[in-house]
Design a protein around this motif. Sequence first.
Motif, PDB file in Angstrom:
ATOM      1  N   HIS A  70      -1.774   5.829  -7.354  1.00 15.76           N
ATOM      2  CA  HIS A  70      -0.676   5.393  -6.471  1.00 15.76           C
ATOM      3  C   HIS A  70      -1.194   4.773  -5.175  1.00 15.76           C
ATOM      4  O   HIS A  70      -0.444   4.177  -4.434  1.00 15.76           O
ATOM      5  N   GLU A  71      -2.489   4.931  -4.883  1.00 16.54           N
ATOM      6  CA  GLU A  71      -3.027   4.333  -3.660  1.00 16.54           C
ATOM      7  C   GLU A  71      -3.508   2.899  -3.879  1.00 16.54           C
ATOM      8  O   GLU A  71      -3.886   2.213  -2.943  1.00 16.54           O
ATOM      9  N   HIS A  88       3.791   3.408  -3.161  1.00 19.45           N
ATOM     10  CA  HIS A  88       3.755   4.603  -4.012  1.00 19.45           C
ATOM     11  C   HIS A  88       3.087   5.795  -3.348  1.00 19.45           C
ATOM     12  O   HIS A  88       2.753   6.767  -3.989  1.00 19.45           O
ATOM     13  N   MET A  89       2.869   5.684  -2.051  1.00 18.89           N
ATOM     14  CA  MET A  89       2.088   6.732  -1.388  1.00 18.89           C
ATOM     15  C   MET A  89       2.926   7.938  -1.028  1.00 18.89           C
ATOM     16  O   MET A  89       4.002   7.807  -0.480  1.00 18.89           O
ATOM     17  N   PRO A  90       2.426   9.122  -1.307  1.00 19.28           N
ATOM     18  CA  PRO A  90       3.154  10.307  -0.870  1.00 19.28           C
ATOM     19  C   PRO A  90       3.099  10.441   0.650  1.00 19.28           C
ATOM     20  O   PRO A  90       2.127  10.010   1.282  1.00 19.28           O
ATOM     21  N   ARG A 113      -1.920  10.629 -10.420  1.00 20.04           N
ATOM     22  CA  ARG A 113      -1.967  10.975  -9.000  1.00 20.04           C
ATOM     23  C   ARG A 113      -3.283  11.638  -8.621  1.00 20.04           C
ATOM     24  O   ARG A 113      -3.824  11.410  -7.543  1.00 20.04           O
ATOM     25  N   ILE A 119      -0.025   1.355 -11.007  1.00 19.68           N
ATOM     26  CA  ILE A 119       0.647   2.534 -11.583  1.00 19.68           C
ATOM     27  C   ILE A 119       1.671   2.134 -12.645  1.00 19.68           C
ATOM     28  O   ILE A 119       1.738   2.739 -13.707  1.00 19.68           O
ATOM     29  N   LEU A 124       0.827  -1.203   0.000  1.00 12.50           N
ATOM     30  CA  LEU A 124       0.000   0.000   0.000  1.00 12.50           C
ATOM     31  C   LEU A 124       0.863   1.255   0.000  1.00 12.50           C
ATOM     32  O   LEU A 124       0.590   2.206  -0.725  1.00 12.50           O
ATOM     33  N   LEU A 146      -0.009  12.058   2.408  1.00 16.13           N
ATOM     34  CA  LEU A 146      -1.212  11.236   2.549  1.00 16.13           C
ATOM     35  C   LEU A 146      -1.056  10.269   3.721  1.00 16.13           C
ATOM     36  O   LEU A 146      -1.975  10.059   4.508  1.00 16.13           O
TER      37      LEU A 146
END
Lengths: 248, 310
Positions: B294-295, A196-198, B289, B301, A193, A201
């Motif tokens: 990406h979530e 790729h999460m910024p 995005r 992705i 999960l 977030l």
Amino acid sequence: MPIHEQNLIRPENIITNEELEIDGIDVSGHWSTFIESRVVTDYNEDIEDEVAALPGGEYINRCWQCGSCTNSCTVNAVNPDFNPRFWIYLVRMGMESELLRDKDIIWQCVSCNKCTYSCPRDVNPEGVMKALSHWLELKGHTPKSPSMHFDEEFADQVFSTGKIEEGRVIRGFFQRTGQPLIQDWLVELVKRLIRHMPVKLLMTMGLANFVRPRTRDWGRAQAAIEEYVLERDAANRKALGLDAAGDH
Amino acid sequence: MSEQKDLKRVAYYPGCALEGTGHAYDRSTRAVGKELGLDLVEVENWNCCGAMEVKNIDPKLQTYLSSRVMSIASEDMGFDTVMAPCNGCYHNLKKAEYDLTNDPENVAVTERLSEKAGHPTYKPGSVETIHALDWLKRAIGEEGLKERITHSLKGLKIANYYGCMYTRPRHIFPEKDQGPGSESTLQPHFMDDLLEAAGAEIVDYPLKTACCGGAHTLSDSDTSTKLVLNLLEAADECDADIIATECPTCHSGLEMHQIRAETKLGKKTNAKIVYFTQLIGLALGMNARTVGIHENVSDSINFFREKGLA
Ligand code: SF4
Ligand code: SF4
């Protein structure tokens, strides 16, 4: 083709004598197979009314045993012992001991409503499965199922704040059922999960654990709901002939 | 179905899941609405619809909880349409509408609780609850969508997964199964229509409305894993790259049990799990995005990068 939906002959009632001679004739093996008759003496005539008094069970008396529910059932497809039509039959006939043989799987209904969709008599079999699970637990035939623990954790949060926060529900559920929160597949899930999460977030999501989402001015609704729940619990227990004071 | 109704501005009920695991669904729904000039006005100070869990404790309480949301949308905000993207919320609002129209006992409980909670009792018929699929289908439609596609989904093979709550039981969805133009409860097609308009190739997926076991995702995980594995393997069999979803519970259940099937049963499956709103967003030329790709846990992705969509 045999009737595959429900076999009333249980394997333990099929008797075969490996060595048997009757009147000088050898009838060993399958020649001597007989079926012990199925005797039911402990009819409990109250079950149907009791299940009908619990939410979801109201229309059980409409059932005409067509079997559409079982035929469409999601759980029946993975476990042939899961049989809503048969259980409705047993409840209506008052065959308690037969019903109790399956007591540990009834709660596994996934509420997909395929049964309700296909039932020609609007029995709401999905609701009957819920009523039956409640009945088994209230009568003390089964401990609280994992599903009931989950529902209670979830509902308690809704009643007290108006909303739920999923992480909190999951933690609460694992706590109630005594399971560790660290499960290999959950760890794998979180790893994938966050891949790729910024960061922003992730921080917001982490924050949700401290700032409980809640509906503003929920207090009066909460009080009204809690009062109703107590009344309902007492009514349910009364309908089942139990003391009013439950352990909810 | 009132085709004429203006759906350019509707009340939006995200629900609890869209604030948590379904964050990408919320994000992509809002983004798509904005891009298409459709206003979503969030229901003020909403509460949980009751979900399956409160319904299991007492169905009338779930009716009350859902009715409060509709009461705010109609009485306080003056809307006649509530759009709920989550299958669970959508189902529950519909169910509450049905119960309050048909069952006096339910009405009595909702009246009593609303009064004590200090807000107007919801009057059945004041709002129409619609799903995000109805919303896009009716407000924009396939033709409208086609005109705005800048990045066709051409070459993507998609299996559309609708789940249980969007079509069952039929009696709470009186507008479905009403002939041409209406949604079918046996063979739903609104998602197929929209994604096809966006250029995708829709595979003939036999498990559109099968159950993912979402009710017991944690309380009976082995059964859920089995059910999800069926869905995933069927999608692979149909040669689908993507399973498009329209519900946060289905979506995260598929993601979660895809991993669980891999770690517990050694069954690896390939389909990427993607919200249909994310796909429409990409087709409208939006940034990956912006629609929250990406979530997604199933690493979509990289897949979209390969396809030149991200
Ligand atoms: S489908 Fe309905 S009428 Fe038929 S057996 Fe099941 S509950 Fe009874
Ligand atoms: S709702 Fe329960 S009993 Fe009915 S078909 Fe689904 S799993 Fe079977």
